[in-house]
Design an enzyme around this catalytic site. Sequence first.
Site, mmCIF file in Angstrom:
data_model
loop_
_atom_site.group_PDB
_atom_site.id
_atom_site.type_symbol
_atom_site.label_atom_id
_atom_site.label_comp_id
_atom_site.label_asym_id
_atom_site.label_seq_id
_atom_site.Cartn_x
_atom_site.Cartn_y
_atom_site.Cartn_z
ATOM 1 N N ASP A 154 -1.411 -5.605 -3.099
ATOM 2 C CA ASP A 154 -2.632 -6.336 -3.839
ATOM 3 C C ASP A 154 -2.279 -7.790 -4.100
ATOM 4 O O ASP A 154 -1.161 -8.234 -4.638
ATOM 5 C CB ASP A 154 -2.842 -5.404 -5.278
ATOM 6 C CG ASP A 154 -4.099 -5.535 -5.823
ATOM 7 O OD1 ASP A 154 -4.363 -5.983 -7.050
ATOM 8 O OD2 ASP A 154 -5.384 -5.848 -5.004
ATOM 9 N N HIS A 157 -2.609 -11.385 -9.565
ATOM 10 C CA HIS A 157 -4.087 -11.921 -10.172
ATOM 11 C C HIS A 157 -3.862 -12.960 -11.408
ATOM 12 O O HIS A 157 -4.825 -12.892 -12.210
ATOM 13 C CB HIS A 157 -4.612 -10.409 -10.847
ATOM 14 C CG HIS A 157 -3.711 -9.521 -11.586
ATOM 15 N ND1 HIS A 157 -3.674 -9.804 -13.121
ATOM 16 C CD2 HIS A 157 -3.017 -8.503 -11.342
ATOM 17 C CE1 HIS A 157 -2.491 -8.875 -13.498
ATOM 18 N NE2 HIS A 157 -2.253 -8.016 -12.498
ATOM 19 N N ASN A 213 -0.731 -8.444 2.419
ATOM 20 C CA ASN A 213 -1.173 -7.559 1.524
ATOM 21 C C ASN A 213 -2.232 -6.409 2.084
ATOM 22 O O ASN A 213 -2.829 -6.924 2.946
ATOM 23 C CB ASN A 213 -1.826 -8.171 0.540
ATOM 24 C CG ASN A 213 -0.884 -8.678 -0.718
ATOM 25 O OD1 ASN A 213 0.235 -7.604 -1.196
ATOM 26 N ND2 ASN A 213 -1.063 -9.833 -1.040
ATOM 27 N N HIS A 277 10.299 0.274 -3.518
ATOM 28 C CA HIS A 277 9.284 -1.084 -4.030
ATOM 29 C C HIS A 277 10.573 -2.155 -4.827
ATOM 30 O O HIS A 277 11.264 -1.551 -5.649
ATOM 31 C CB HIS A 277 8.253 -0.916 -4.488
ATOM 32 C CG HIS A 277 7.283 -2.016 -4.652
ATOM 33 N ND1 HIS A 277 7.487 -3.188 -5.707
ATOM 34 C CD2 HIS A 277 6.285 -2.569 -3.864
ATOM 35 C CE1 HIS A 277 6.586 -3.827 -5.544
ATOM 36 N NE2 HIS A 277 5.783 -3.465 -4.505
ATOM 37 N N SER A 282 10.969 0.409 -9.918
ATOM 38 C CA SER A 282 11.789 1.173 -8.827
ATOM 39 C C SER A 282 12.760 0.581 -7.999
ATOM 40 O O SER A 282 13.399 1.035 -7.271
ATOM 41 C CB SER A 282 10.684 1.444 -7.953
ATOM 42 O OG SER A 282 10.012 0.420 -7.301
ATOM 43 N N ARG A 285 16.132 2.458 -7.285
ATOM 44 C CA ARG A 285 16.014 3.498 -6.578
ATOM 45 C C ARG A 285 16.063 3.508 -5.058
ATOM 46 O O ARG A 285 16.011 4.123 -4.165
ATOM 47 C CB ARG A 285 14.401 4.198 -6.737
ATOM 48 C CG ARG A 285 14.233 4.575 -8.372
ATOM 49 C CD ARG A 285 12.781 5.164 -8.331
ATOM 50 N NE ARG A 285 12.468 4.985 -9.710
ATOM 51 C CZ ARG A 285 11.224 5.283 -10.007
ATOM 52 N NH1 ARG A 285 10.188 5.301 -8.893
ATOM 53 N NH2 ARG A 285 10.921 5.218 -11.202
#
Length: 313
Positions: A154, A157, A213, A277, A282, A285
């Site tokens: 996305d 914003h 995206n 990501h 994250s 990870r």
Amino acid sequence: MIGQKTLYSFFSPSPARKRHAPSPEPAVQGTGVAGVPEESGDAAAIPAKKAPAGQEEPGTPPSSPLSAEQLDRIQRNKAAALLRLAARNVPVGFGESWKKHLSGEFGKPYFIKLMGFVAEERKHYTVYPPPHQVFTWTQMCDIKDVKVVILGQDPYHGPNQAHGLCFSVQRPVPPPPSLENIYKELSTDIEDFVHPGHGDLSGWAKQGVLLLNAVLTVRAHQANSHKERGWEQFTDAVVSWLNQNSNGLVFLLWGSYAQKKGSAIDRKRHHVLQTAHPSPLSVYRGFFGCRHFSKTNELLQKSGKKPIDWKEL
């Protein structure tokens, strides 16, 4: 009662009538009320009227189906109409080489509806990125020069952030946390990589790194506000075209969303690198230490392609 018929009499055989001598004049079928011809009990006794020239006789079998030439002409006319419709719906700032291969989407009902939705949103809200930057990713390189694909989800914003390249922000906006983590991984993976001091990744895009995206617009300060409006179908079409028409691409799929979107990629034809990501939630990870940037260059070189200069920002 004499002179009247019972209901039953309509279903009883008619008594035989005496045959009279033929009249000297030709017989004319009688007419009933308002001059409407009365039906004869024996249709075969009335000569059938011939259909006017150019019309089929009543009771004849249906005409033969369209010829192959006629069917082909119909298909060509339909395709031409769709192309004209697509030409009217070409979005602002859509790169020429990309338009050549993706314009078939522009005339589809979902895309027309999507463009209408985004236009209506812009009338009432601030929408990022601005219209001329929604398709920046098509302006950076020819569609056939794409070598690497990084899938995002996305657009940012916030003000002056999103400009049509996933993870990238316009100068002088500081890099968001996910991009900062990308730079940290680069600094340990690519020799002599130095933080560029900005977040504009146009330098990668010009070398053939598609920064795409899944959703290409967003309402200001409302993440995922334009999801499931049609963008996903369009960007799936982009990925599908690259998957089917290119060879040896390197797809970098970071996080479960990107991995799901890239699940249909032909792994015998292309290279796929997956990890967590780079978001702060994250990044530990598996993103830190993934070495995707150096691995990408190794794969490109094996395919006979020029590696990406990740320092060129």
